[in-house]
Design an enzyme around this catalytic site. Structure first.
Site, PDB file in Angstrom:
ATOM      1  N   LYS A 123       0.823  -1.205   0.000  1.00  0.00           N
ATOM      2  CA  LYS A 123       0.000   0.000   0.000  1.00  0.00           C
ATOM      3  C   LYS A 123       0.863   1.265   0.000  1.00  0.00           C
ATOM      4  CE  LYS A 123      -4.072  -2.176   0.612  1.00  0.00           C
ATOM      5  NZ  LYS A 123      -3.701  -3.595   0.598  1.00  0.00           N
TER       6      LYS A 123
HETATM    7  C1  LIG Z   1      -4.249  -4.675   0.128  1.00  0.00           C
HETATM    8  C2  LIG Z   1      -3.428  -5.884   0.042  1.00  0.00           C
HETATM    9  C3  LIG Z   1      -3.687  -6.881  -0.909  1.00  0.00           C
HETATM   10  C4  LIG Z   1      -4.867  -6.815  -1.871  1.00  0.00           C
HETATM   11  O1  LIG Z   1      -4.770  -5.759  -2.801  1.00  0.00           O
HETATM   12  P1  LIG Z   1      -6.099  -5.216  -3.526  1.00  0.00           P
HETATM   13  O2  LIG Z   1      -5.681  -4.015  -4.250  1.00  0.00           O
HETATM   14  O3  LIG Z   1      -7.081  -4.937  -2.437  1.00  0.00           O
HETATM   15  O4  LIG Z   1      -6.574  -6.309  -4.407  1.00  0.00           O
HETATM   16  C5  LIG Z   1      -2.836  -7.964  -0.960  1.00  0.00           C
HETATM   17  N1  LIG Z   1      -1.802  -8.091  -0.105  1.00  0.00           N
HETATM   18  C6  LIG Z   1      -1.533  -7.161   0.840  1.00  0.00           C
HETATM   19  C7  LIG Z   1      -0.394  -7.370   1.765  1.00  0.00           C
HETATM   20  C8  LIG Z   1      -2.326  -6.035   0.939  1.00  0.00           C
HETATM   21  O5  LIG Z   1      -2.055  -5.129   1.874  1.00  0.00           O
END
Ligand SMILES: *Cc1c(COP(=O)(O)O)cnc(C)c1O
Length: 493
Positions: A115
């Site tokens: 993120k």
């Molecule tokens: C948010 C997240 C995901 C999923 O990503 P999306 O964009 O919601 O599909 C996968 N792995 C981690 C560690 C995340 O923080």
């Protein structure tokens, strides 16, 4: 000039610039903002990008989508956001796990999860948007998080001028480390609150506040307005397009492929934001052949890709990959819009909100399936994958990334597709030390970060990342916990 439209706008009445779309977050009709067309990347541009650093690749690509921002300002944002200080060792390094299998490591940022890739730059984009649109009110960012977004948003927005941020997380739906990262957050403009419910309860609560005219009026009285930092905001999505382009460039530079050679990509998926950004990169012209959409036991997307029926009326599982414990994958709406247009999308979304389910026609499903393969990895397989990767390849991965590696392996076995595979790796294993230890066959003793880090480190010969070591030393600042219907009161407390 690039305008933004809503995925549900049948009349095509709404057209705004990117700064406005980033400031608003969600369209007034409840739809998501999309650029009215997808810009392209030529072979010559990709060759140029291959010679650049990540912090230069990012503004090059972003400026095609955010053409109302001054390119020099975008370059400045990217330089700060993706600096060596914030991302030691590079923003999105590609690691060869074995021949033809790569891990695109998106967790070298300040919160050790992918993120950060979007949330280090998005607050700058928003701050810029407030200036560009002459906004005098304070933007109050409301976030519902399944774990990693919350911390990454808090870290990205802390002490940013003209912005406040409130983060809600499901009380029992995040890991101990994720919780600690949020409840110890520093900064004067931040609040954090637990919700007694799951992620969807928290997200529904936030969406309700966003669409409640009374809440908007109360915010207005305080000279604030609500905005989102969830992956439905275009300012979150656009920066994520960059690392797919970047990965292709790095494969070119390494001599692993020639321009035009296809690659496949597996993405551990929850809200469908990350994988959709990859799909945009593909539409821009990056030669990505196929996406493996990797889900954990909450396989609502796997079933959708298999049957064309999206149905959230099902059992919800808490898994070792909590950031993917999602039954409403909001960004799928953007794919439906690209493939089916606003009329159809508005209909699907109306069905979803009325019945929790919708079904897409066969031709639309065929288009989805021509690009996406849906796979899911249950808990046993995910734990086994962590162990296998470590035993065979000496590569340690977290449970989210392991879901992706497991799905990628099964896709390759079942299809015998020999195209190079890039697996998107989304969190540092030290964010989930207890489960990683269990996967490696060691029952954790004690649940303090110190104990867990020590055990994982001595078992694997790896070292915990600095930001997580620091978290373990900070005091807890936030202990509030509310029922879903109490979220409004917390926001206006
Ligand atoms: C948010 C997240 C995901 C999923 O990503 P999306 O964009 O919601 O599909 C996968 N792995 C981690 C560690 C995340 O923080």
């Amino acid at each position: 000039m690039m305008n933004y439209v809503s995925t549900r706008d049948r009349e095509g009445a709404l057209k705004i610039r990117s700064a406005e779309a980033i400031k608003k977050g969600l369209a007034p009709d409840g739809g998501l903002f999309m650029p009215e067309r997808i810009p392209t990347l030529s072979e010559e541009e990709i060759a140029r990008l291959a010679g650049m650093k990540y912090e230069e690749r990012a503004p090059f690509i972003l400026s095609k989508f955010l053409d109302d921002y001054d390119p020099d300002i975008l370059a400045g944002y990217a330089k700060e956001a993706y600096s060596e200080e914030r991302f030691p060792g590079g923003a999105a390094p590609l690691f060869e796990v074995e021949k033809g299998l790569y891990s695109l490591e998106l967790w070298h940022g300040p919160t050790c999860a992918f993120k950060d890739m979007a949330l280090q730059i998005m607050p700058r984009l928003l701050s810029g948007a407030l200036k560009m649109t002459g906004e005098r009110r304070v933007a109050h960012i409301l976030v519902a998080t399944s774990g990693d977004t919350g911390k990454a948003a808090l870290e990205g927005f802390r002490d940013v001028e003209g912005v406040r941020i409130t983060v809600f997380y499901p009380e029992d739906g995040v890991s101990a480390m994720q919780k600690l990262q949020m409840t110890t957050q520093e900064g004067d403009n931040v609040s954090v609150c637990a919700v007694k419910g799951n992620f969807d309860d928290a997200q529904t609560g936030v969406k309700r506040i966003f669409s409640d005219p009374e809440a908007a009026a109360r915010a207005e009285e305080r000279d604030t307005f609500f905005s989102s930092a969830n992956s439905i905001n275009w300012g979150r999505l656009a920066p994520q397009i960059v690392y797919y382009v970047s990965a292709y460039c790095d494969l070119l530079t390494a001599g692993a492929i020639k321009y035009g050679d296809p690659v496949n990509v597996t993405v551990p998926t929850g809200n469908f934001g990350n994988i959709f950004a990859g799909y945009i990169a593909r539409k821009m012209g990056v030669p990505i052949k196929r996406f493996v959409c990797a889900s954990n036991s909450n396989r609502v997307l796997t079933d959708f890709i298999e049957t064309g029926v999206y149905d959230r009326n099902r059992e919800f599982f808490r898994t070792a990959s909590p950031s993917m414990d999602i039954l409403i994958s909001s960004n799928l709406e953007r794919l439906l819009y690209v493939l089916g247009g606003p009329e159809a999308t508005a209909g699907f979304m109306a069905d979803l909100s009325a019945t929790g389910r919708y079904e897409v026609p066969e031709d639309l499903l065929a288009e989805v399936r021509s690009v996406f393969s849906g796979y899911s990895s249950d808990e046993a397989e995910t734990f086994q994958t962590i162990r296998d990767l470590f035993d065979r390849n000496g590569y340690l991965c977290d449970p989210h990334s392991a879901v992706a590696f497991g799905c990628a392996r099964r896709y390759i076995e079942e299809t015998a597709d020999a195209t190079p595979m890039v697996v998107v790796s989304t969190a540092n294993p030290y964010k989930f030390p207890a489960d990683v230890l269990r996967a490696l066959g060691e029952e954790p003793r004690g649940d303090t970060p110190d104990a867990l880090f020590g055990a994982l480190s001595s078992l694997t010969g790896t070292t915990p990342p600095k930001p997580l070591l620091r978290t373990a030393t900070l005091p807890v600042r936030f202990t509030d916990s509310v029922e879903p219907f109490g979220m409004d009161a917390f926001v206006f407390r």
